[in-house]
Design a protein around this motif. Sequence first.
Motif, PDB file in Angstrom:
ATOM      1  N   ALA A 172      14.773   6.951  -4.559  1.00 45.35           N
ATOM      2  CA  ALA A 172      13.481   6.464  -4.388  1.00 45.35           C
ATOM      3  C   ALA A 172      12.488   7.701  -4.102  1.00 45.35           C
ATOM      4  N   LEU A 173      11.306   7.454  -4.613  1.00 46.15           N
ATOM      5  CA  LEU A 173      10.255   8.391  -4.163  1.00 46.15           C
ATOM      6  C   LEU A 173       9.587   8.261  -2.822  1.00 46.15           C
ATOM      7  N   VAL A 174      10.014   9.071  -2.006  1.00 47.93           N
ATOM      8  CA  VAL A 174       9.529   8.884  -0.523  1.00 47.93           C
ATOM      9  C   VAL A 174       8.741  10.128   0.111  1.00 47.93           C
ATOM     10  N   ASN A 175       8.071   9.874   1.098  1.00 52.54           N
ATOM     11  CA  ASN A 175       7.619  10.934   1.697  1.00 52.54           C
ATOM     12  C   ASN A 175       8.692  11.942   2.169  1.00 52.54           C
ATOM     13  N   PRO A 176       8.209  13.465   1.829  1.00 52.71           N
ATOM     14  CA  PRO A 176       9.152  14.528   2.018  1.00 52.71           C
ATOM     15  C   PRO A 176       9.839  14.585   3.371  1.00 52.71           C
ATOM     16  N   SER A 177       9.277  14.020   4.524  1.00 60.70           N
ATOM     17  CA  SER A 177       9.593  14.163   5.747  1.00 60.70           C
ATOM     18  C   SER A 177      10.981  13.193   6.028  1.00 60.70           C
TER      19      SER A 177
ATOM     20  N   HIS B 210       0.928  -1.071  -0.091  1.00 58.07           N
ATOM     21  CA  HIS B 210       0.016   0.056  -0.001  1.00 58.07           C
ATOM     22  C   HIS B 210       0.728   1.168   0.134  1.00 58.07           C
ATOM     23  N   ILE B 211       0.696   1.984  -1.034  1.00 58.47           N
ATOM     24  CA  ILE B 211       1.349   3.418  -1.090  1.00 58.47           C
ATOM     25  C   ILE B 211       0.546   4.587  -0.599  1.00 58.47           C
ATOM     26  N   ARG B 212       1.083   5.115   0.267  1.00 57.56           N
ATOM     27  CA  ARG B 212       0.512   6.473   0.684  1.00 57.56           C
ATOM     28  C   ARG B 212       0.192   7.400  -0.340  1.00 57.56           C
ATOM     29  N   GLN B 213      -1.126   7.890  -0.555  1.00 53.32           N
ATOM     30  CA  GLN B 213      -1.544   8.796  -1.595  1.00 53.32           C
ATOM     31  C   GLN B 213      -1.067  10.152  -1.181  1.00 53.32           C
ATOM     32  N   SER B 214       0.222  10.502  -1.091  1.00 51.40           N
ATOM     33  CA  SER B 214       0.669  11.857  -0.798  1.00 51.40           C
ATOM     34  C   SER B 214       1.555  12.338  -1.818  1.00 51.40           C
ATOM     35  N   LYS B 215       2.176  13.604  -1.907  1.00 49.45           N
ATOM     36  CA  LYS B 215       3.023  14.128  -2.956  1.00 49.45           C
ATOM     37  C   LYS B 215       4.538  13.579  -2.368  1.00 49.45           C
ATOM     38  N   LEU B 216       5.224  12.794  -3.158  1.00 49.51           N
ATOM     39  CA  LEU B 216       6.341  12.361  -2.988  1.00 49.51           C
ATOM     40  C   LEU B 216       7.486  13.118  -3.440  1.00 49.51           C
ATOM     41  N   LYS B 217       8.686  12.860  -2.957  1.00 53.64           N
ATOM     42  CA  LYS B 217       9.917  13.687  -3.363  1.00 53.64           C
ATOM     43  C   LYS B 217      11.101  12.416  -3.598  1.00 53.64           C
ATOM     44  N   GLU B 218      11.795  12.773  -4.652  1.00 52.48           N
ATOM     45  CA  GLU B 218      12.849  11.870  -4.920  1.00 52.48           C
ATOM     46  C   GLU B 218      14.189  12.118  -4.081  1.00 52.48           C
ATOM     47  N   ARG B 219      14.529  11.204  -3.383  1.00 48.63           N
ATOM     48  CA  ARG B 219      15.717  11.403  -2.371  1.00 48.63           C
ATOM     49  C   ARG B 219      16.657  10.160  -2.869  1.00 48.63           C
ATOM     50  N   THR B 220      17.850  10.484  -2.741  1.00 46.17           N
ATOM     51  CA  THR B 220      19.144   9.448  -2.606  1.00 46.17           C
ATOM     52  C   THR B 220      19.414   8.933  -1.245  1.00 46.17           C
TER      53      THR B 220
ATOM     54  N   ALA C  91      24.160  -1.541   1.888  1.00 46.91           N
ATOM     55  CA  ALA C  91      22.887  -1.409   2.771  1.00 46.91           C
ATOM     56  C   ALA C  91      21.993  -0.115   2.525  1.00 46.91           C
ATOM     57  N   ILE C  92      20.913  -0.055   2.195  1.00 51.36           N
ATOM     58  CA  ILE C  92      20.151   1.030   1.895  1.00 51.36           C
ATOM     59  C   ILE C  92      19.067   0.901   3.080  1.00 51.36           C
ATOM     60  N   MET C  93      18.585   2.230   3.527  1.00 53.66           N
ATOM     61  CA  MET C  93      17.727   2.315   4.687  1.00 53.66           C
ATOM     62  C   MET C  93      16.616   3.210   4.524  1.00 53.66           C
ATOM     63  N   LEU C  94      15.427   2.950   4.162  1.00 55.51           N
ATOM     64  CA  LEU C  94      14.216   3.649   3.630  1.00 55.51           C
ATOM     65  C   LEU C  94      13.252   3.421   4.960  1.00 55.51           C
ATOM     66  N   GLY C  95      12.274   4.289   4.917  1.00 53.41           N
ATOM     67  CA  GLY C  95      11.185   4.363   6.089  1.00 53.41           C
ATOM     68  C   GLY C  95      10.453   3.112   5.991  1.00 53.41           C
ATOM     69  N   GLN C  96       9.339   3.134   6.639  1.00 54.39           N
ATOM     70  CA  GLN C  96       8.453   1.779   6.817  1.00 54.39           C
ATOM     71  C   GLN C  96       7.489   1.913   5.561  1.00 54.39           C
ATOM     72  N   ASP C  97       7.280   3.169   4.881  1.00 49.08           N
ATOM     73  CA  ASP C  97       6.315   3.025   3.861  1.00 49.08           C
ATOM     74  C   ASP C  97       6.976   2.387   2.638  1.00 49.08           C
ATOM     75  N   GLN C  98       6.065   1.934   1.808  1.00 45.28           N
ATOM     76  CA  GLN C  98       6.438   1.419   0.433  1.00 45.28           C
ATOM     77  C   GLN C  98       6.768   2.577  -0.304  1.00 45.28           C
ATOM     78  N   SER C  99       8.021   2.418  -1.069  1.00 49.95           N
ATOM     79  CA  SER C  99       8.527   3.527  -1.806  1.00 49.95           C
ATOM     80  C   SER C  99       8.979   2.826  -3.109  1.00 49.95           C
ATOM     81  N   PRO C 100       8.622   3.674  -4.334  1.00 49.59           N
ATOM     82  CA  PRO C 100       8.911   3.227  -5.596  1.00 49.59           C
ATOM     83  C   PRO C 100      10.644   3.724  -5.798  1.00 49.59           C
ATOM     84  N   ILE C 101      11.295   2.683  -5.990  1.00 48.34           N
ATOM     85  CA  ILE C 101      12.758   2.844  -6.472  1.00 48.34           C
ATOM     86  C   ILE C 101      12.798   3.342  -7.791  1.00 48.34           C
ATOM     87  N   THR C 102      13.631   4.436  -8.180  1.00 41.64           N
ATOM     88  CA  THR C 102      13.554   4.983  -9.377  1.00 41.64           C
ATOM     89  C   THR C 102      14.991   4.707 -10.131  1.00 41.64           C
TER      90      THR C 102
END
Length: 528
Positions: free
Chosen positions: A277-282, A112-122, A150-161
Amino acid sequence: MEKRWVLFWVGIFLQGLTASSQVLISGRIIDAVRLTPLAWVHVTHHSSRLITQSLENGQFTLSLPSSSSNDTLLFSLVGYRERRLPVQELLRTRSSTIITLEEQSTILKSVHIRQSKLKERTFGIRKRSPLIHFTDGMFKATDSVEIGQAIMLGQDQSPITSLQLYVTESRKDSASFRIRFYRIKQNQPTDLLWESSVFRRGPIQEGWLRFDLQSANLTLNGTFLAVLELIPEPGSAALKPLSYEIKLGGRSKSFYRKKNSDPWHTPPHHYCLSVTALVNPSLQETEVPETIPVFSLFSKAVADTFHLFVRLPPSYPRSPKRSYPVIYLLDANAYFDQVSELSSSSIPESILVGIGYKDAYLMDSLRIRDYTYPAAPASDSLMLSGGAERFYTFLTTELIPEIDRRYRSIPTNRTLMGHSFGGYFTLYALHKESLGTFVFRNFIAASPSLTYADGYLPQVFRLSSPSTNHFVFLTLGETEGSSATFKDFSEILHKHSTLQIQSKIYPRLDHMGTVLPSFQEGLQLIEK
């Protein structure tokens, strides 16, 4: 002879086939359902450790000793079920050998991907110094090697670009890669999450080599391993290896292996490899911070300043009347963070002191100055060398008294450990103990540079007679190509009855690969 660290070390492994006659196995590997050719399938003959890979058209060829007719071959490709076939069966059908592999399905949990404006970060190793470059020299162009960060993302599913690797030298030759992502559990790569083959044709330019993954519709979360497999092509032996950058120091998790049937190993450095990845701006782009030195100390003996890293055991602040053994680690700019984590699990109740320099660049330049004796001949092109006597004086008369003054240490329980030239100095310090001093109890020498100065140290130990009881752990990587010198030196040490010697040659490891296994196992042996 050890080369500069800016190139690191290239392990040389030449294994000849000595059978009086050979048989040739060839065939074509295809998908069992789609009947399409499968490229880069590993074809392994375990008895002789011979291995090859299928080409893009699925074809493979492997030359075996004639005595192998009763053996089997293993066909393996990530995402497919392994298959073993008798050599005799393959020989009977050699004119039309077709091997089929069945795809192995993996059921993924719904996301489940949260419907919010995502930001691309490295995420990963994304920062590098424009002035200091260290290049990995552990592998050859003919190696099929996987390197991972090793890559550490948050708990939300994030699209890898995308996935990026920093290349330090342009190369006109074509190259082939495979991208994989693995889940990390208990600090080890486990389940395969996704893979794709990417074939680059044309020149590879210096800078960030970027692989666009937007069309993959791949979403990940949590901590995972981003892996890039460097796939050798026909004629790879004539090509120069892909030159990519590494980072020394820091607590990031990196892994490598030379083929996908091998276990994962931890290198003594980190790969400049990242994903976007496209992640939550926070969610911020963060890298694991490097440990900074606790204090610096000017040495009158060396006429230079050293930077000291210190890790106290967990019980230290809670036990004000307790004293602790001390582990002295050389090349701390490169190894302190990783050894600090090792020692927390291997021998937690010790003070770890890392001896370093202002930065990794100076370490590369000055470690040879401080760890070697005598001075290298002019033919070795080492501008600074031969200062081990001054460095030993710094350790014994300046640093150790300062550590004993600052911390609750046990003067009779000190360990010295180093790798390569650091391993050479560790053995040099052991030799000094044979002259009547007692500074260190334990010595861990990983892949020591025993051939330095025409084998000076082995010659010295042939003539010395240690008078005190010390423990020595001596190691080498199987693919380093200097096993005869290592075994000869081990026998020399074993003749000294006052020394407790344990030596080990690590299977399939090269010069740089022995660093962390040697330190970990050495500390565990001391604990026992």
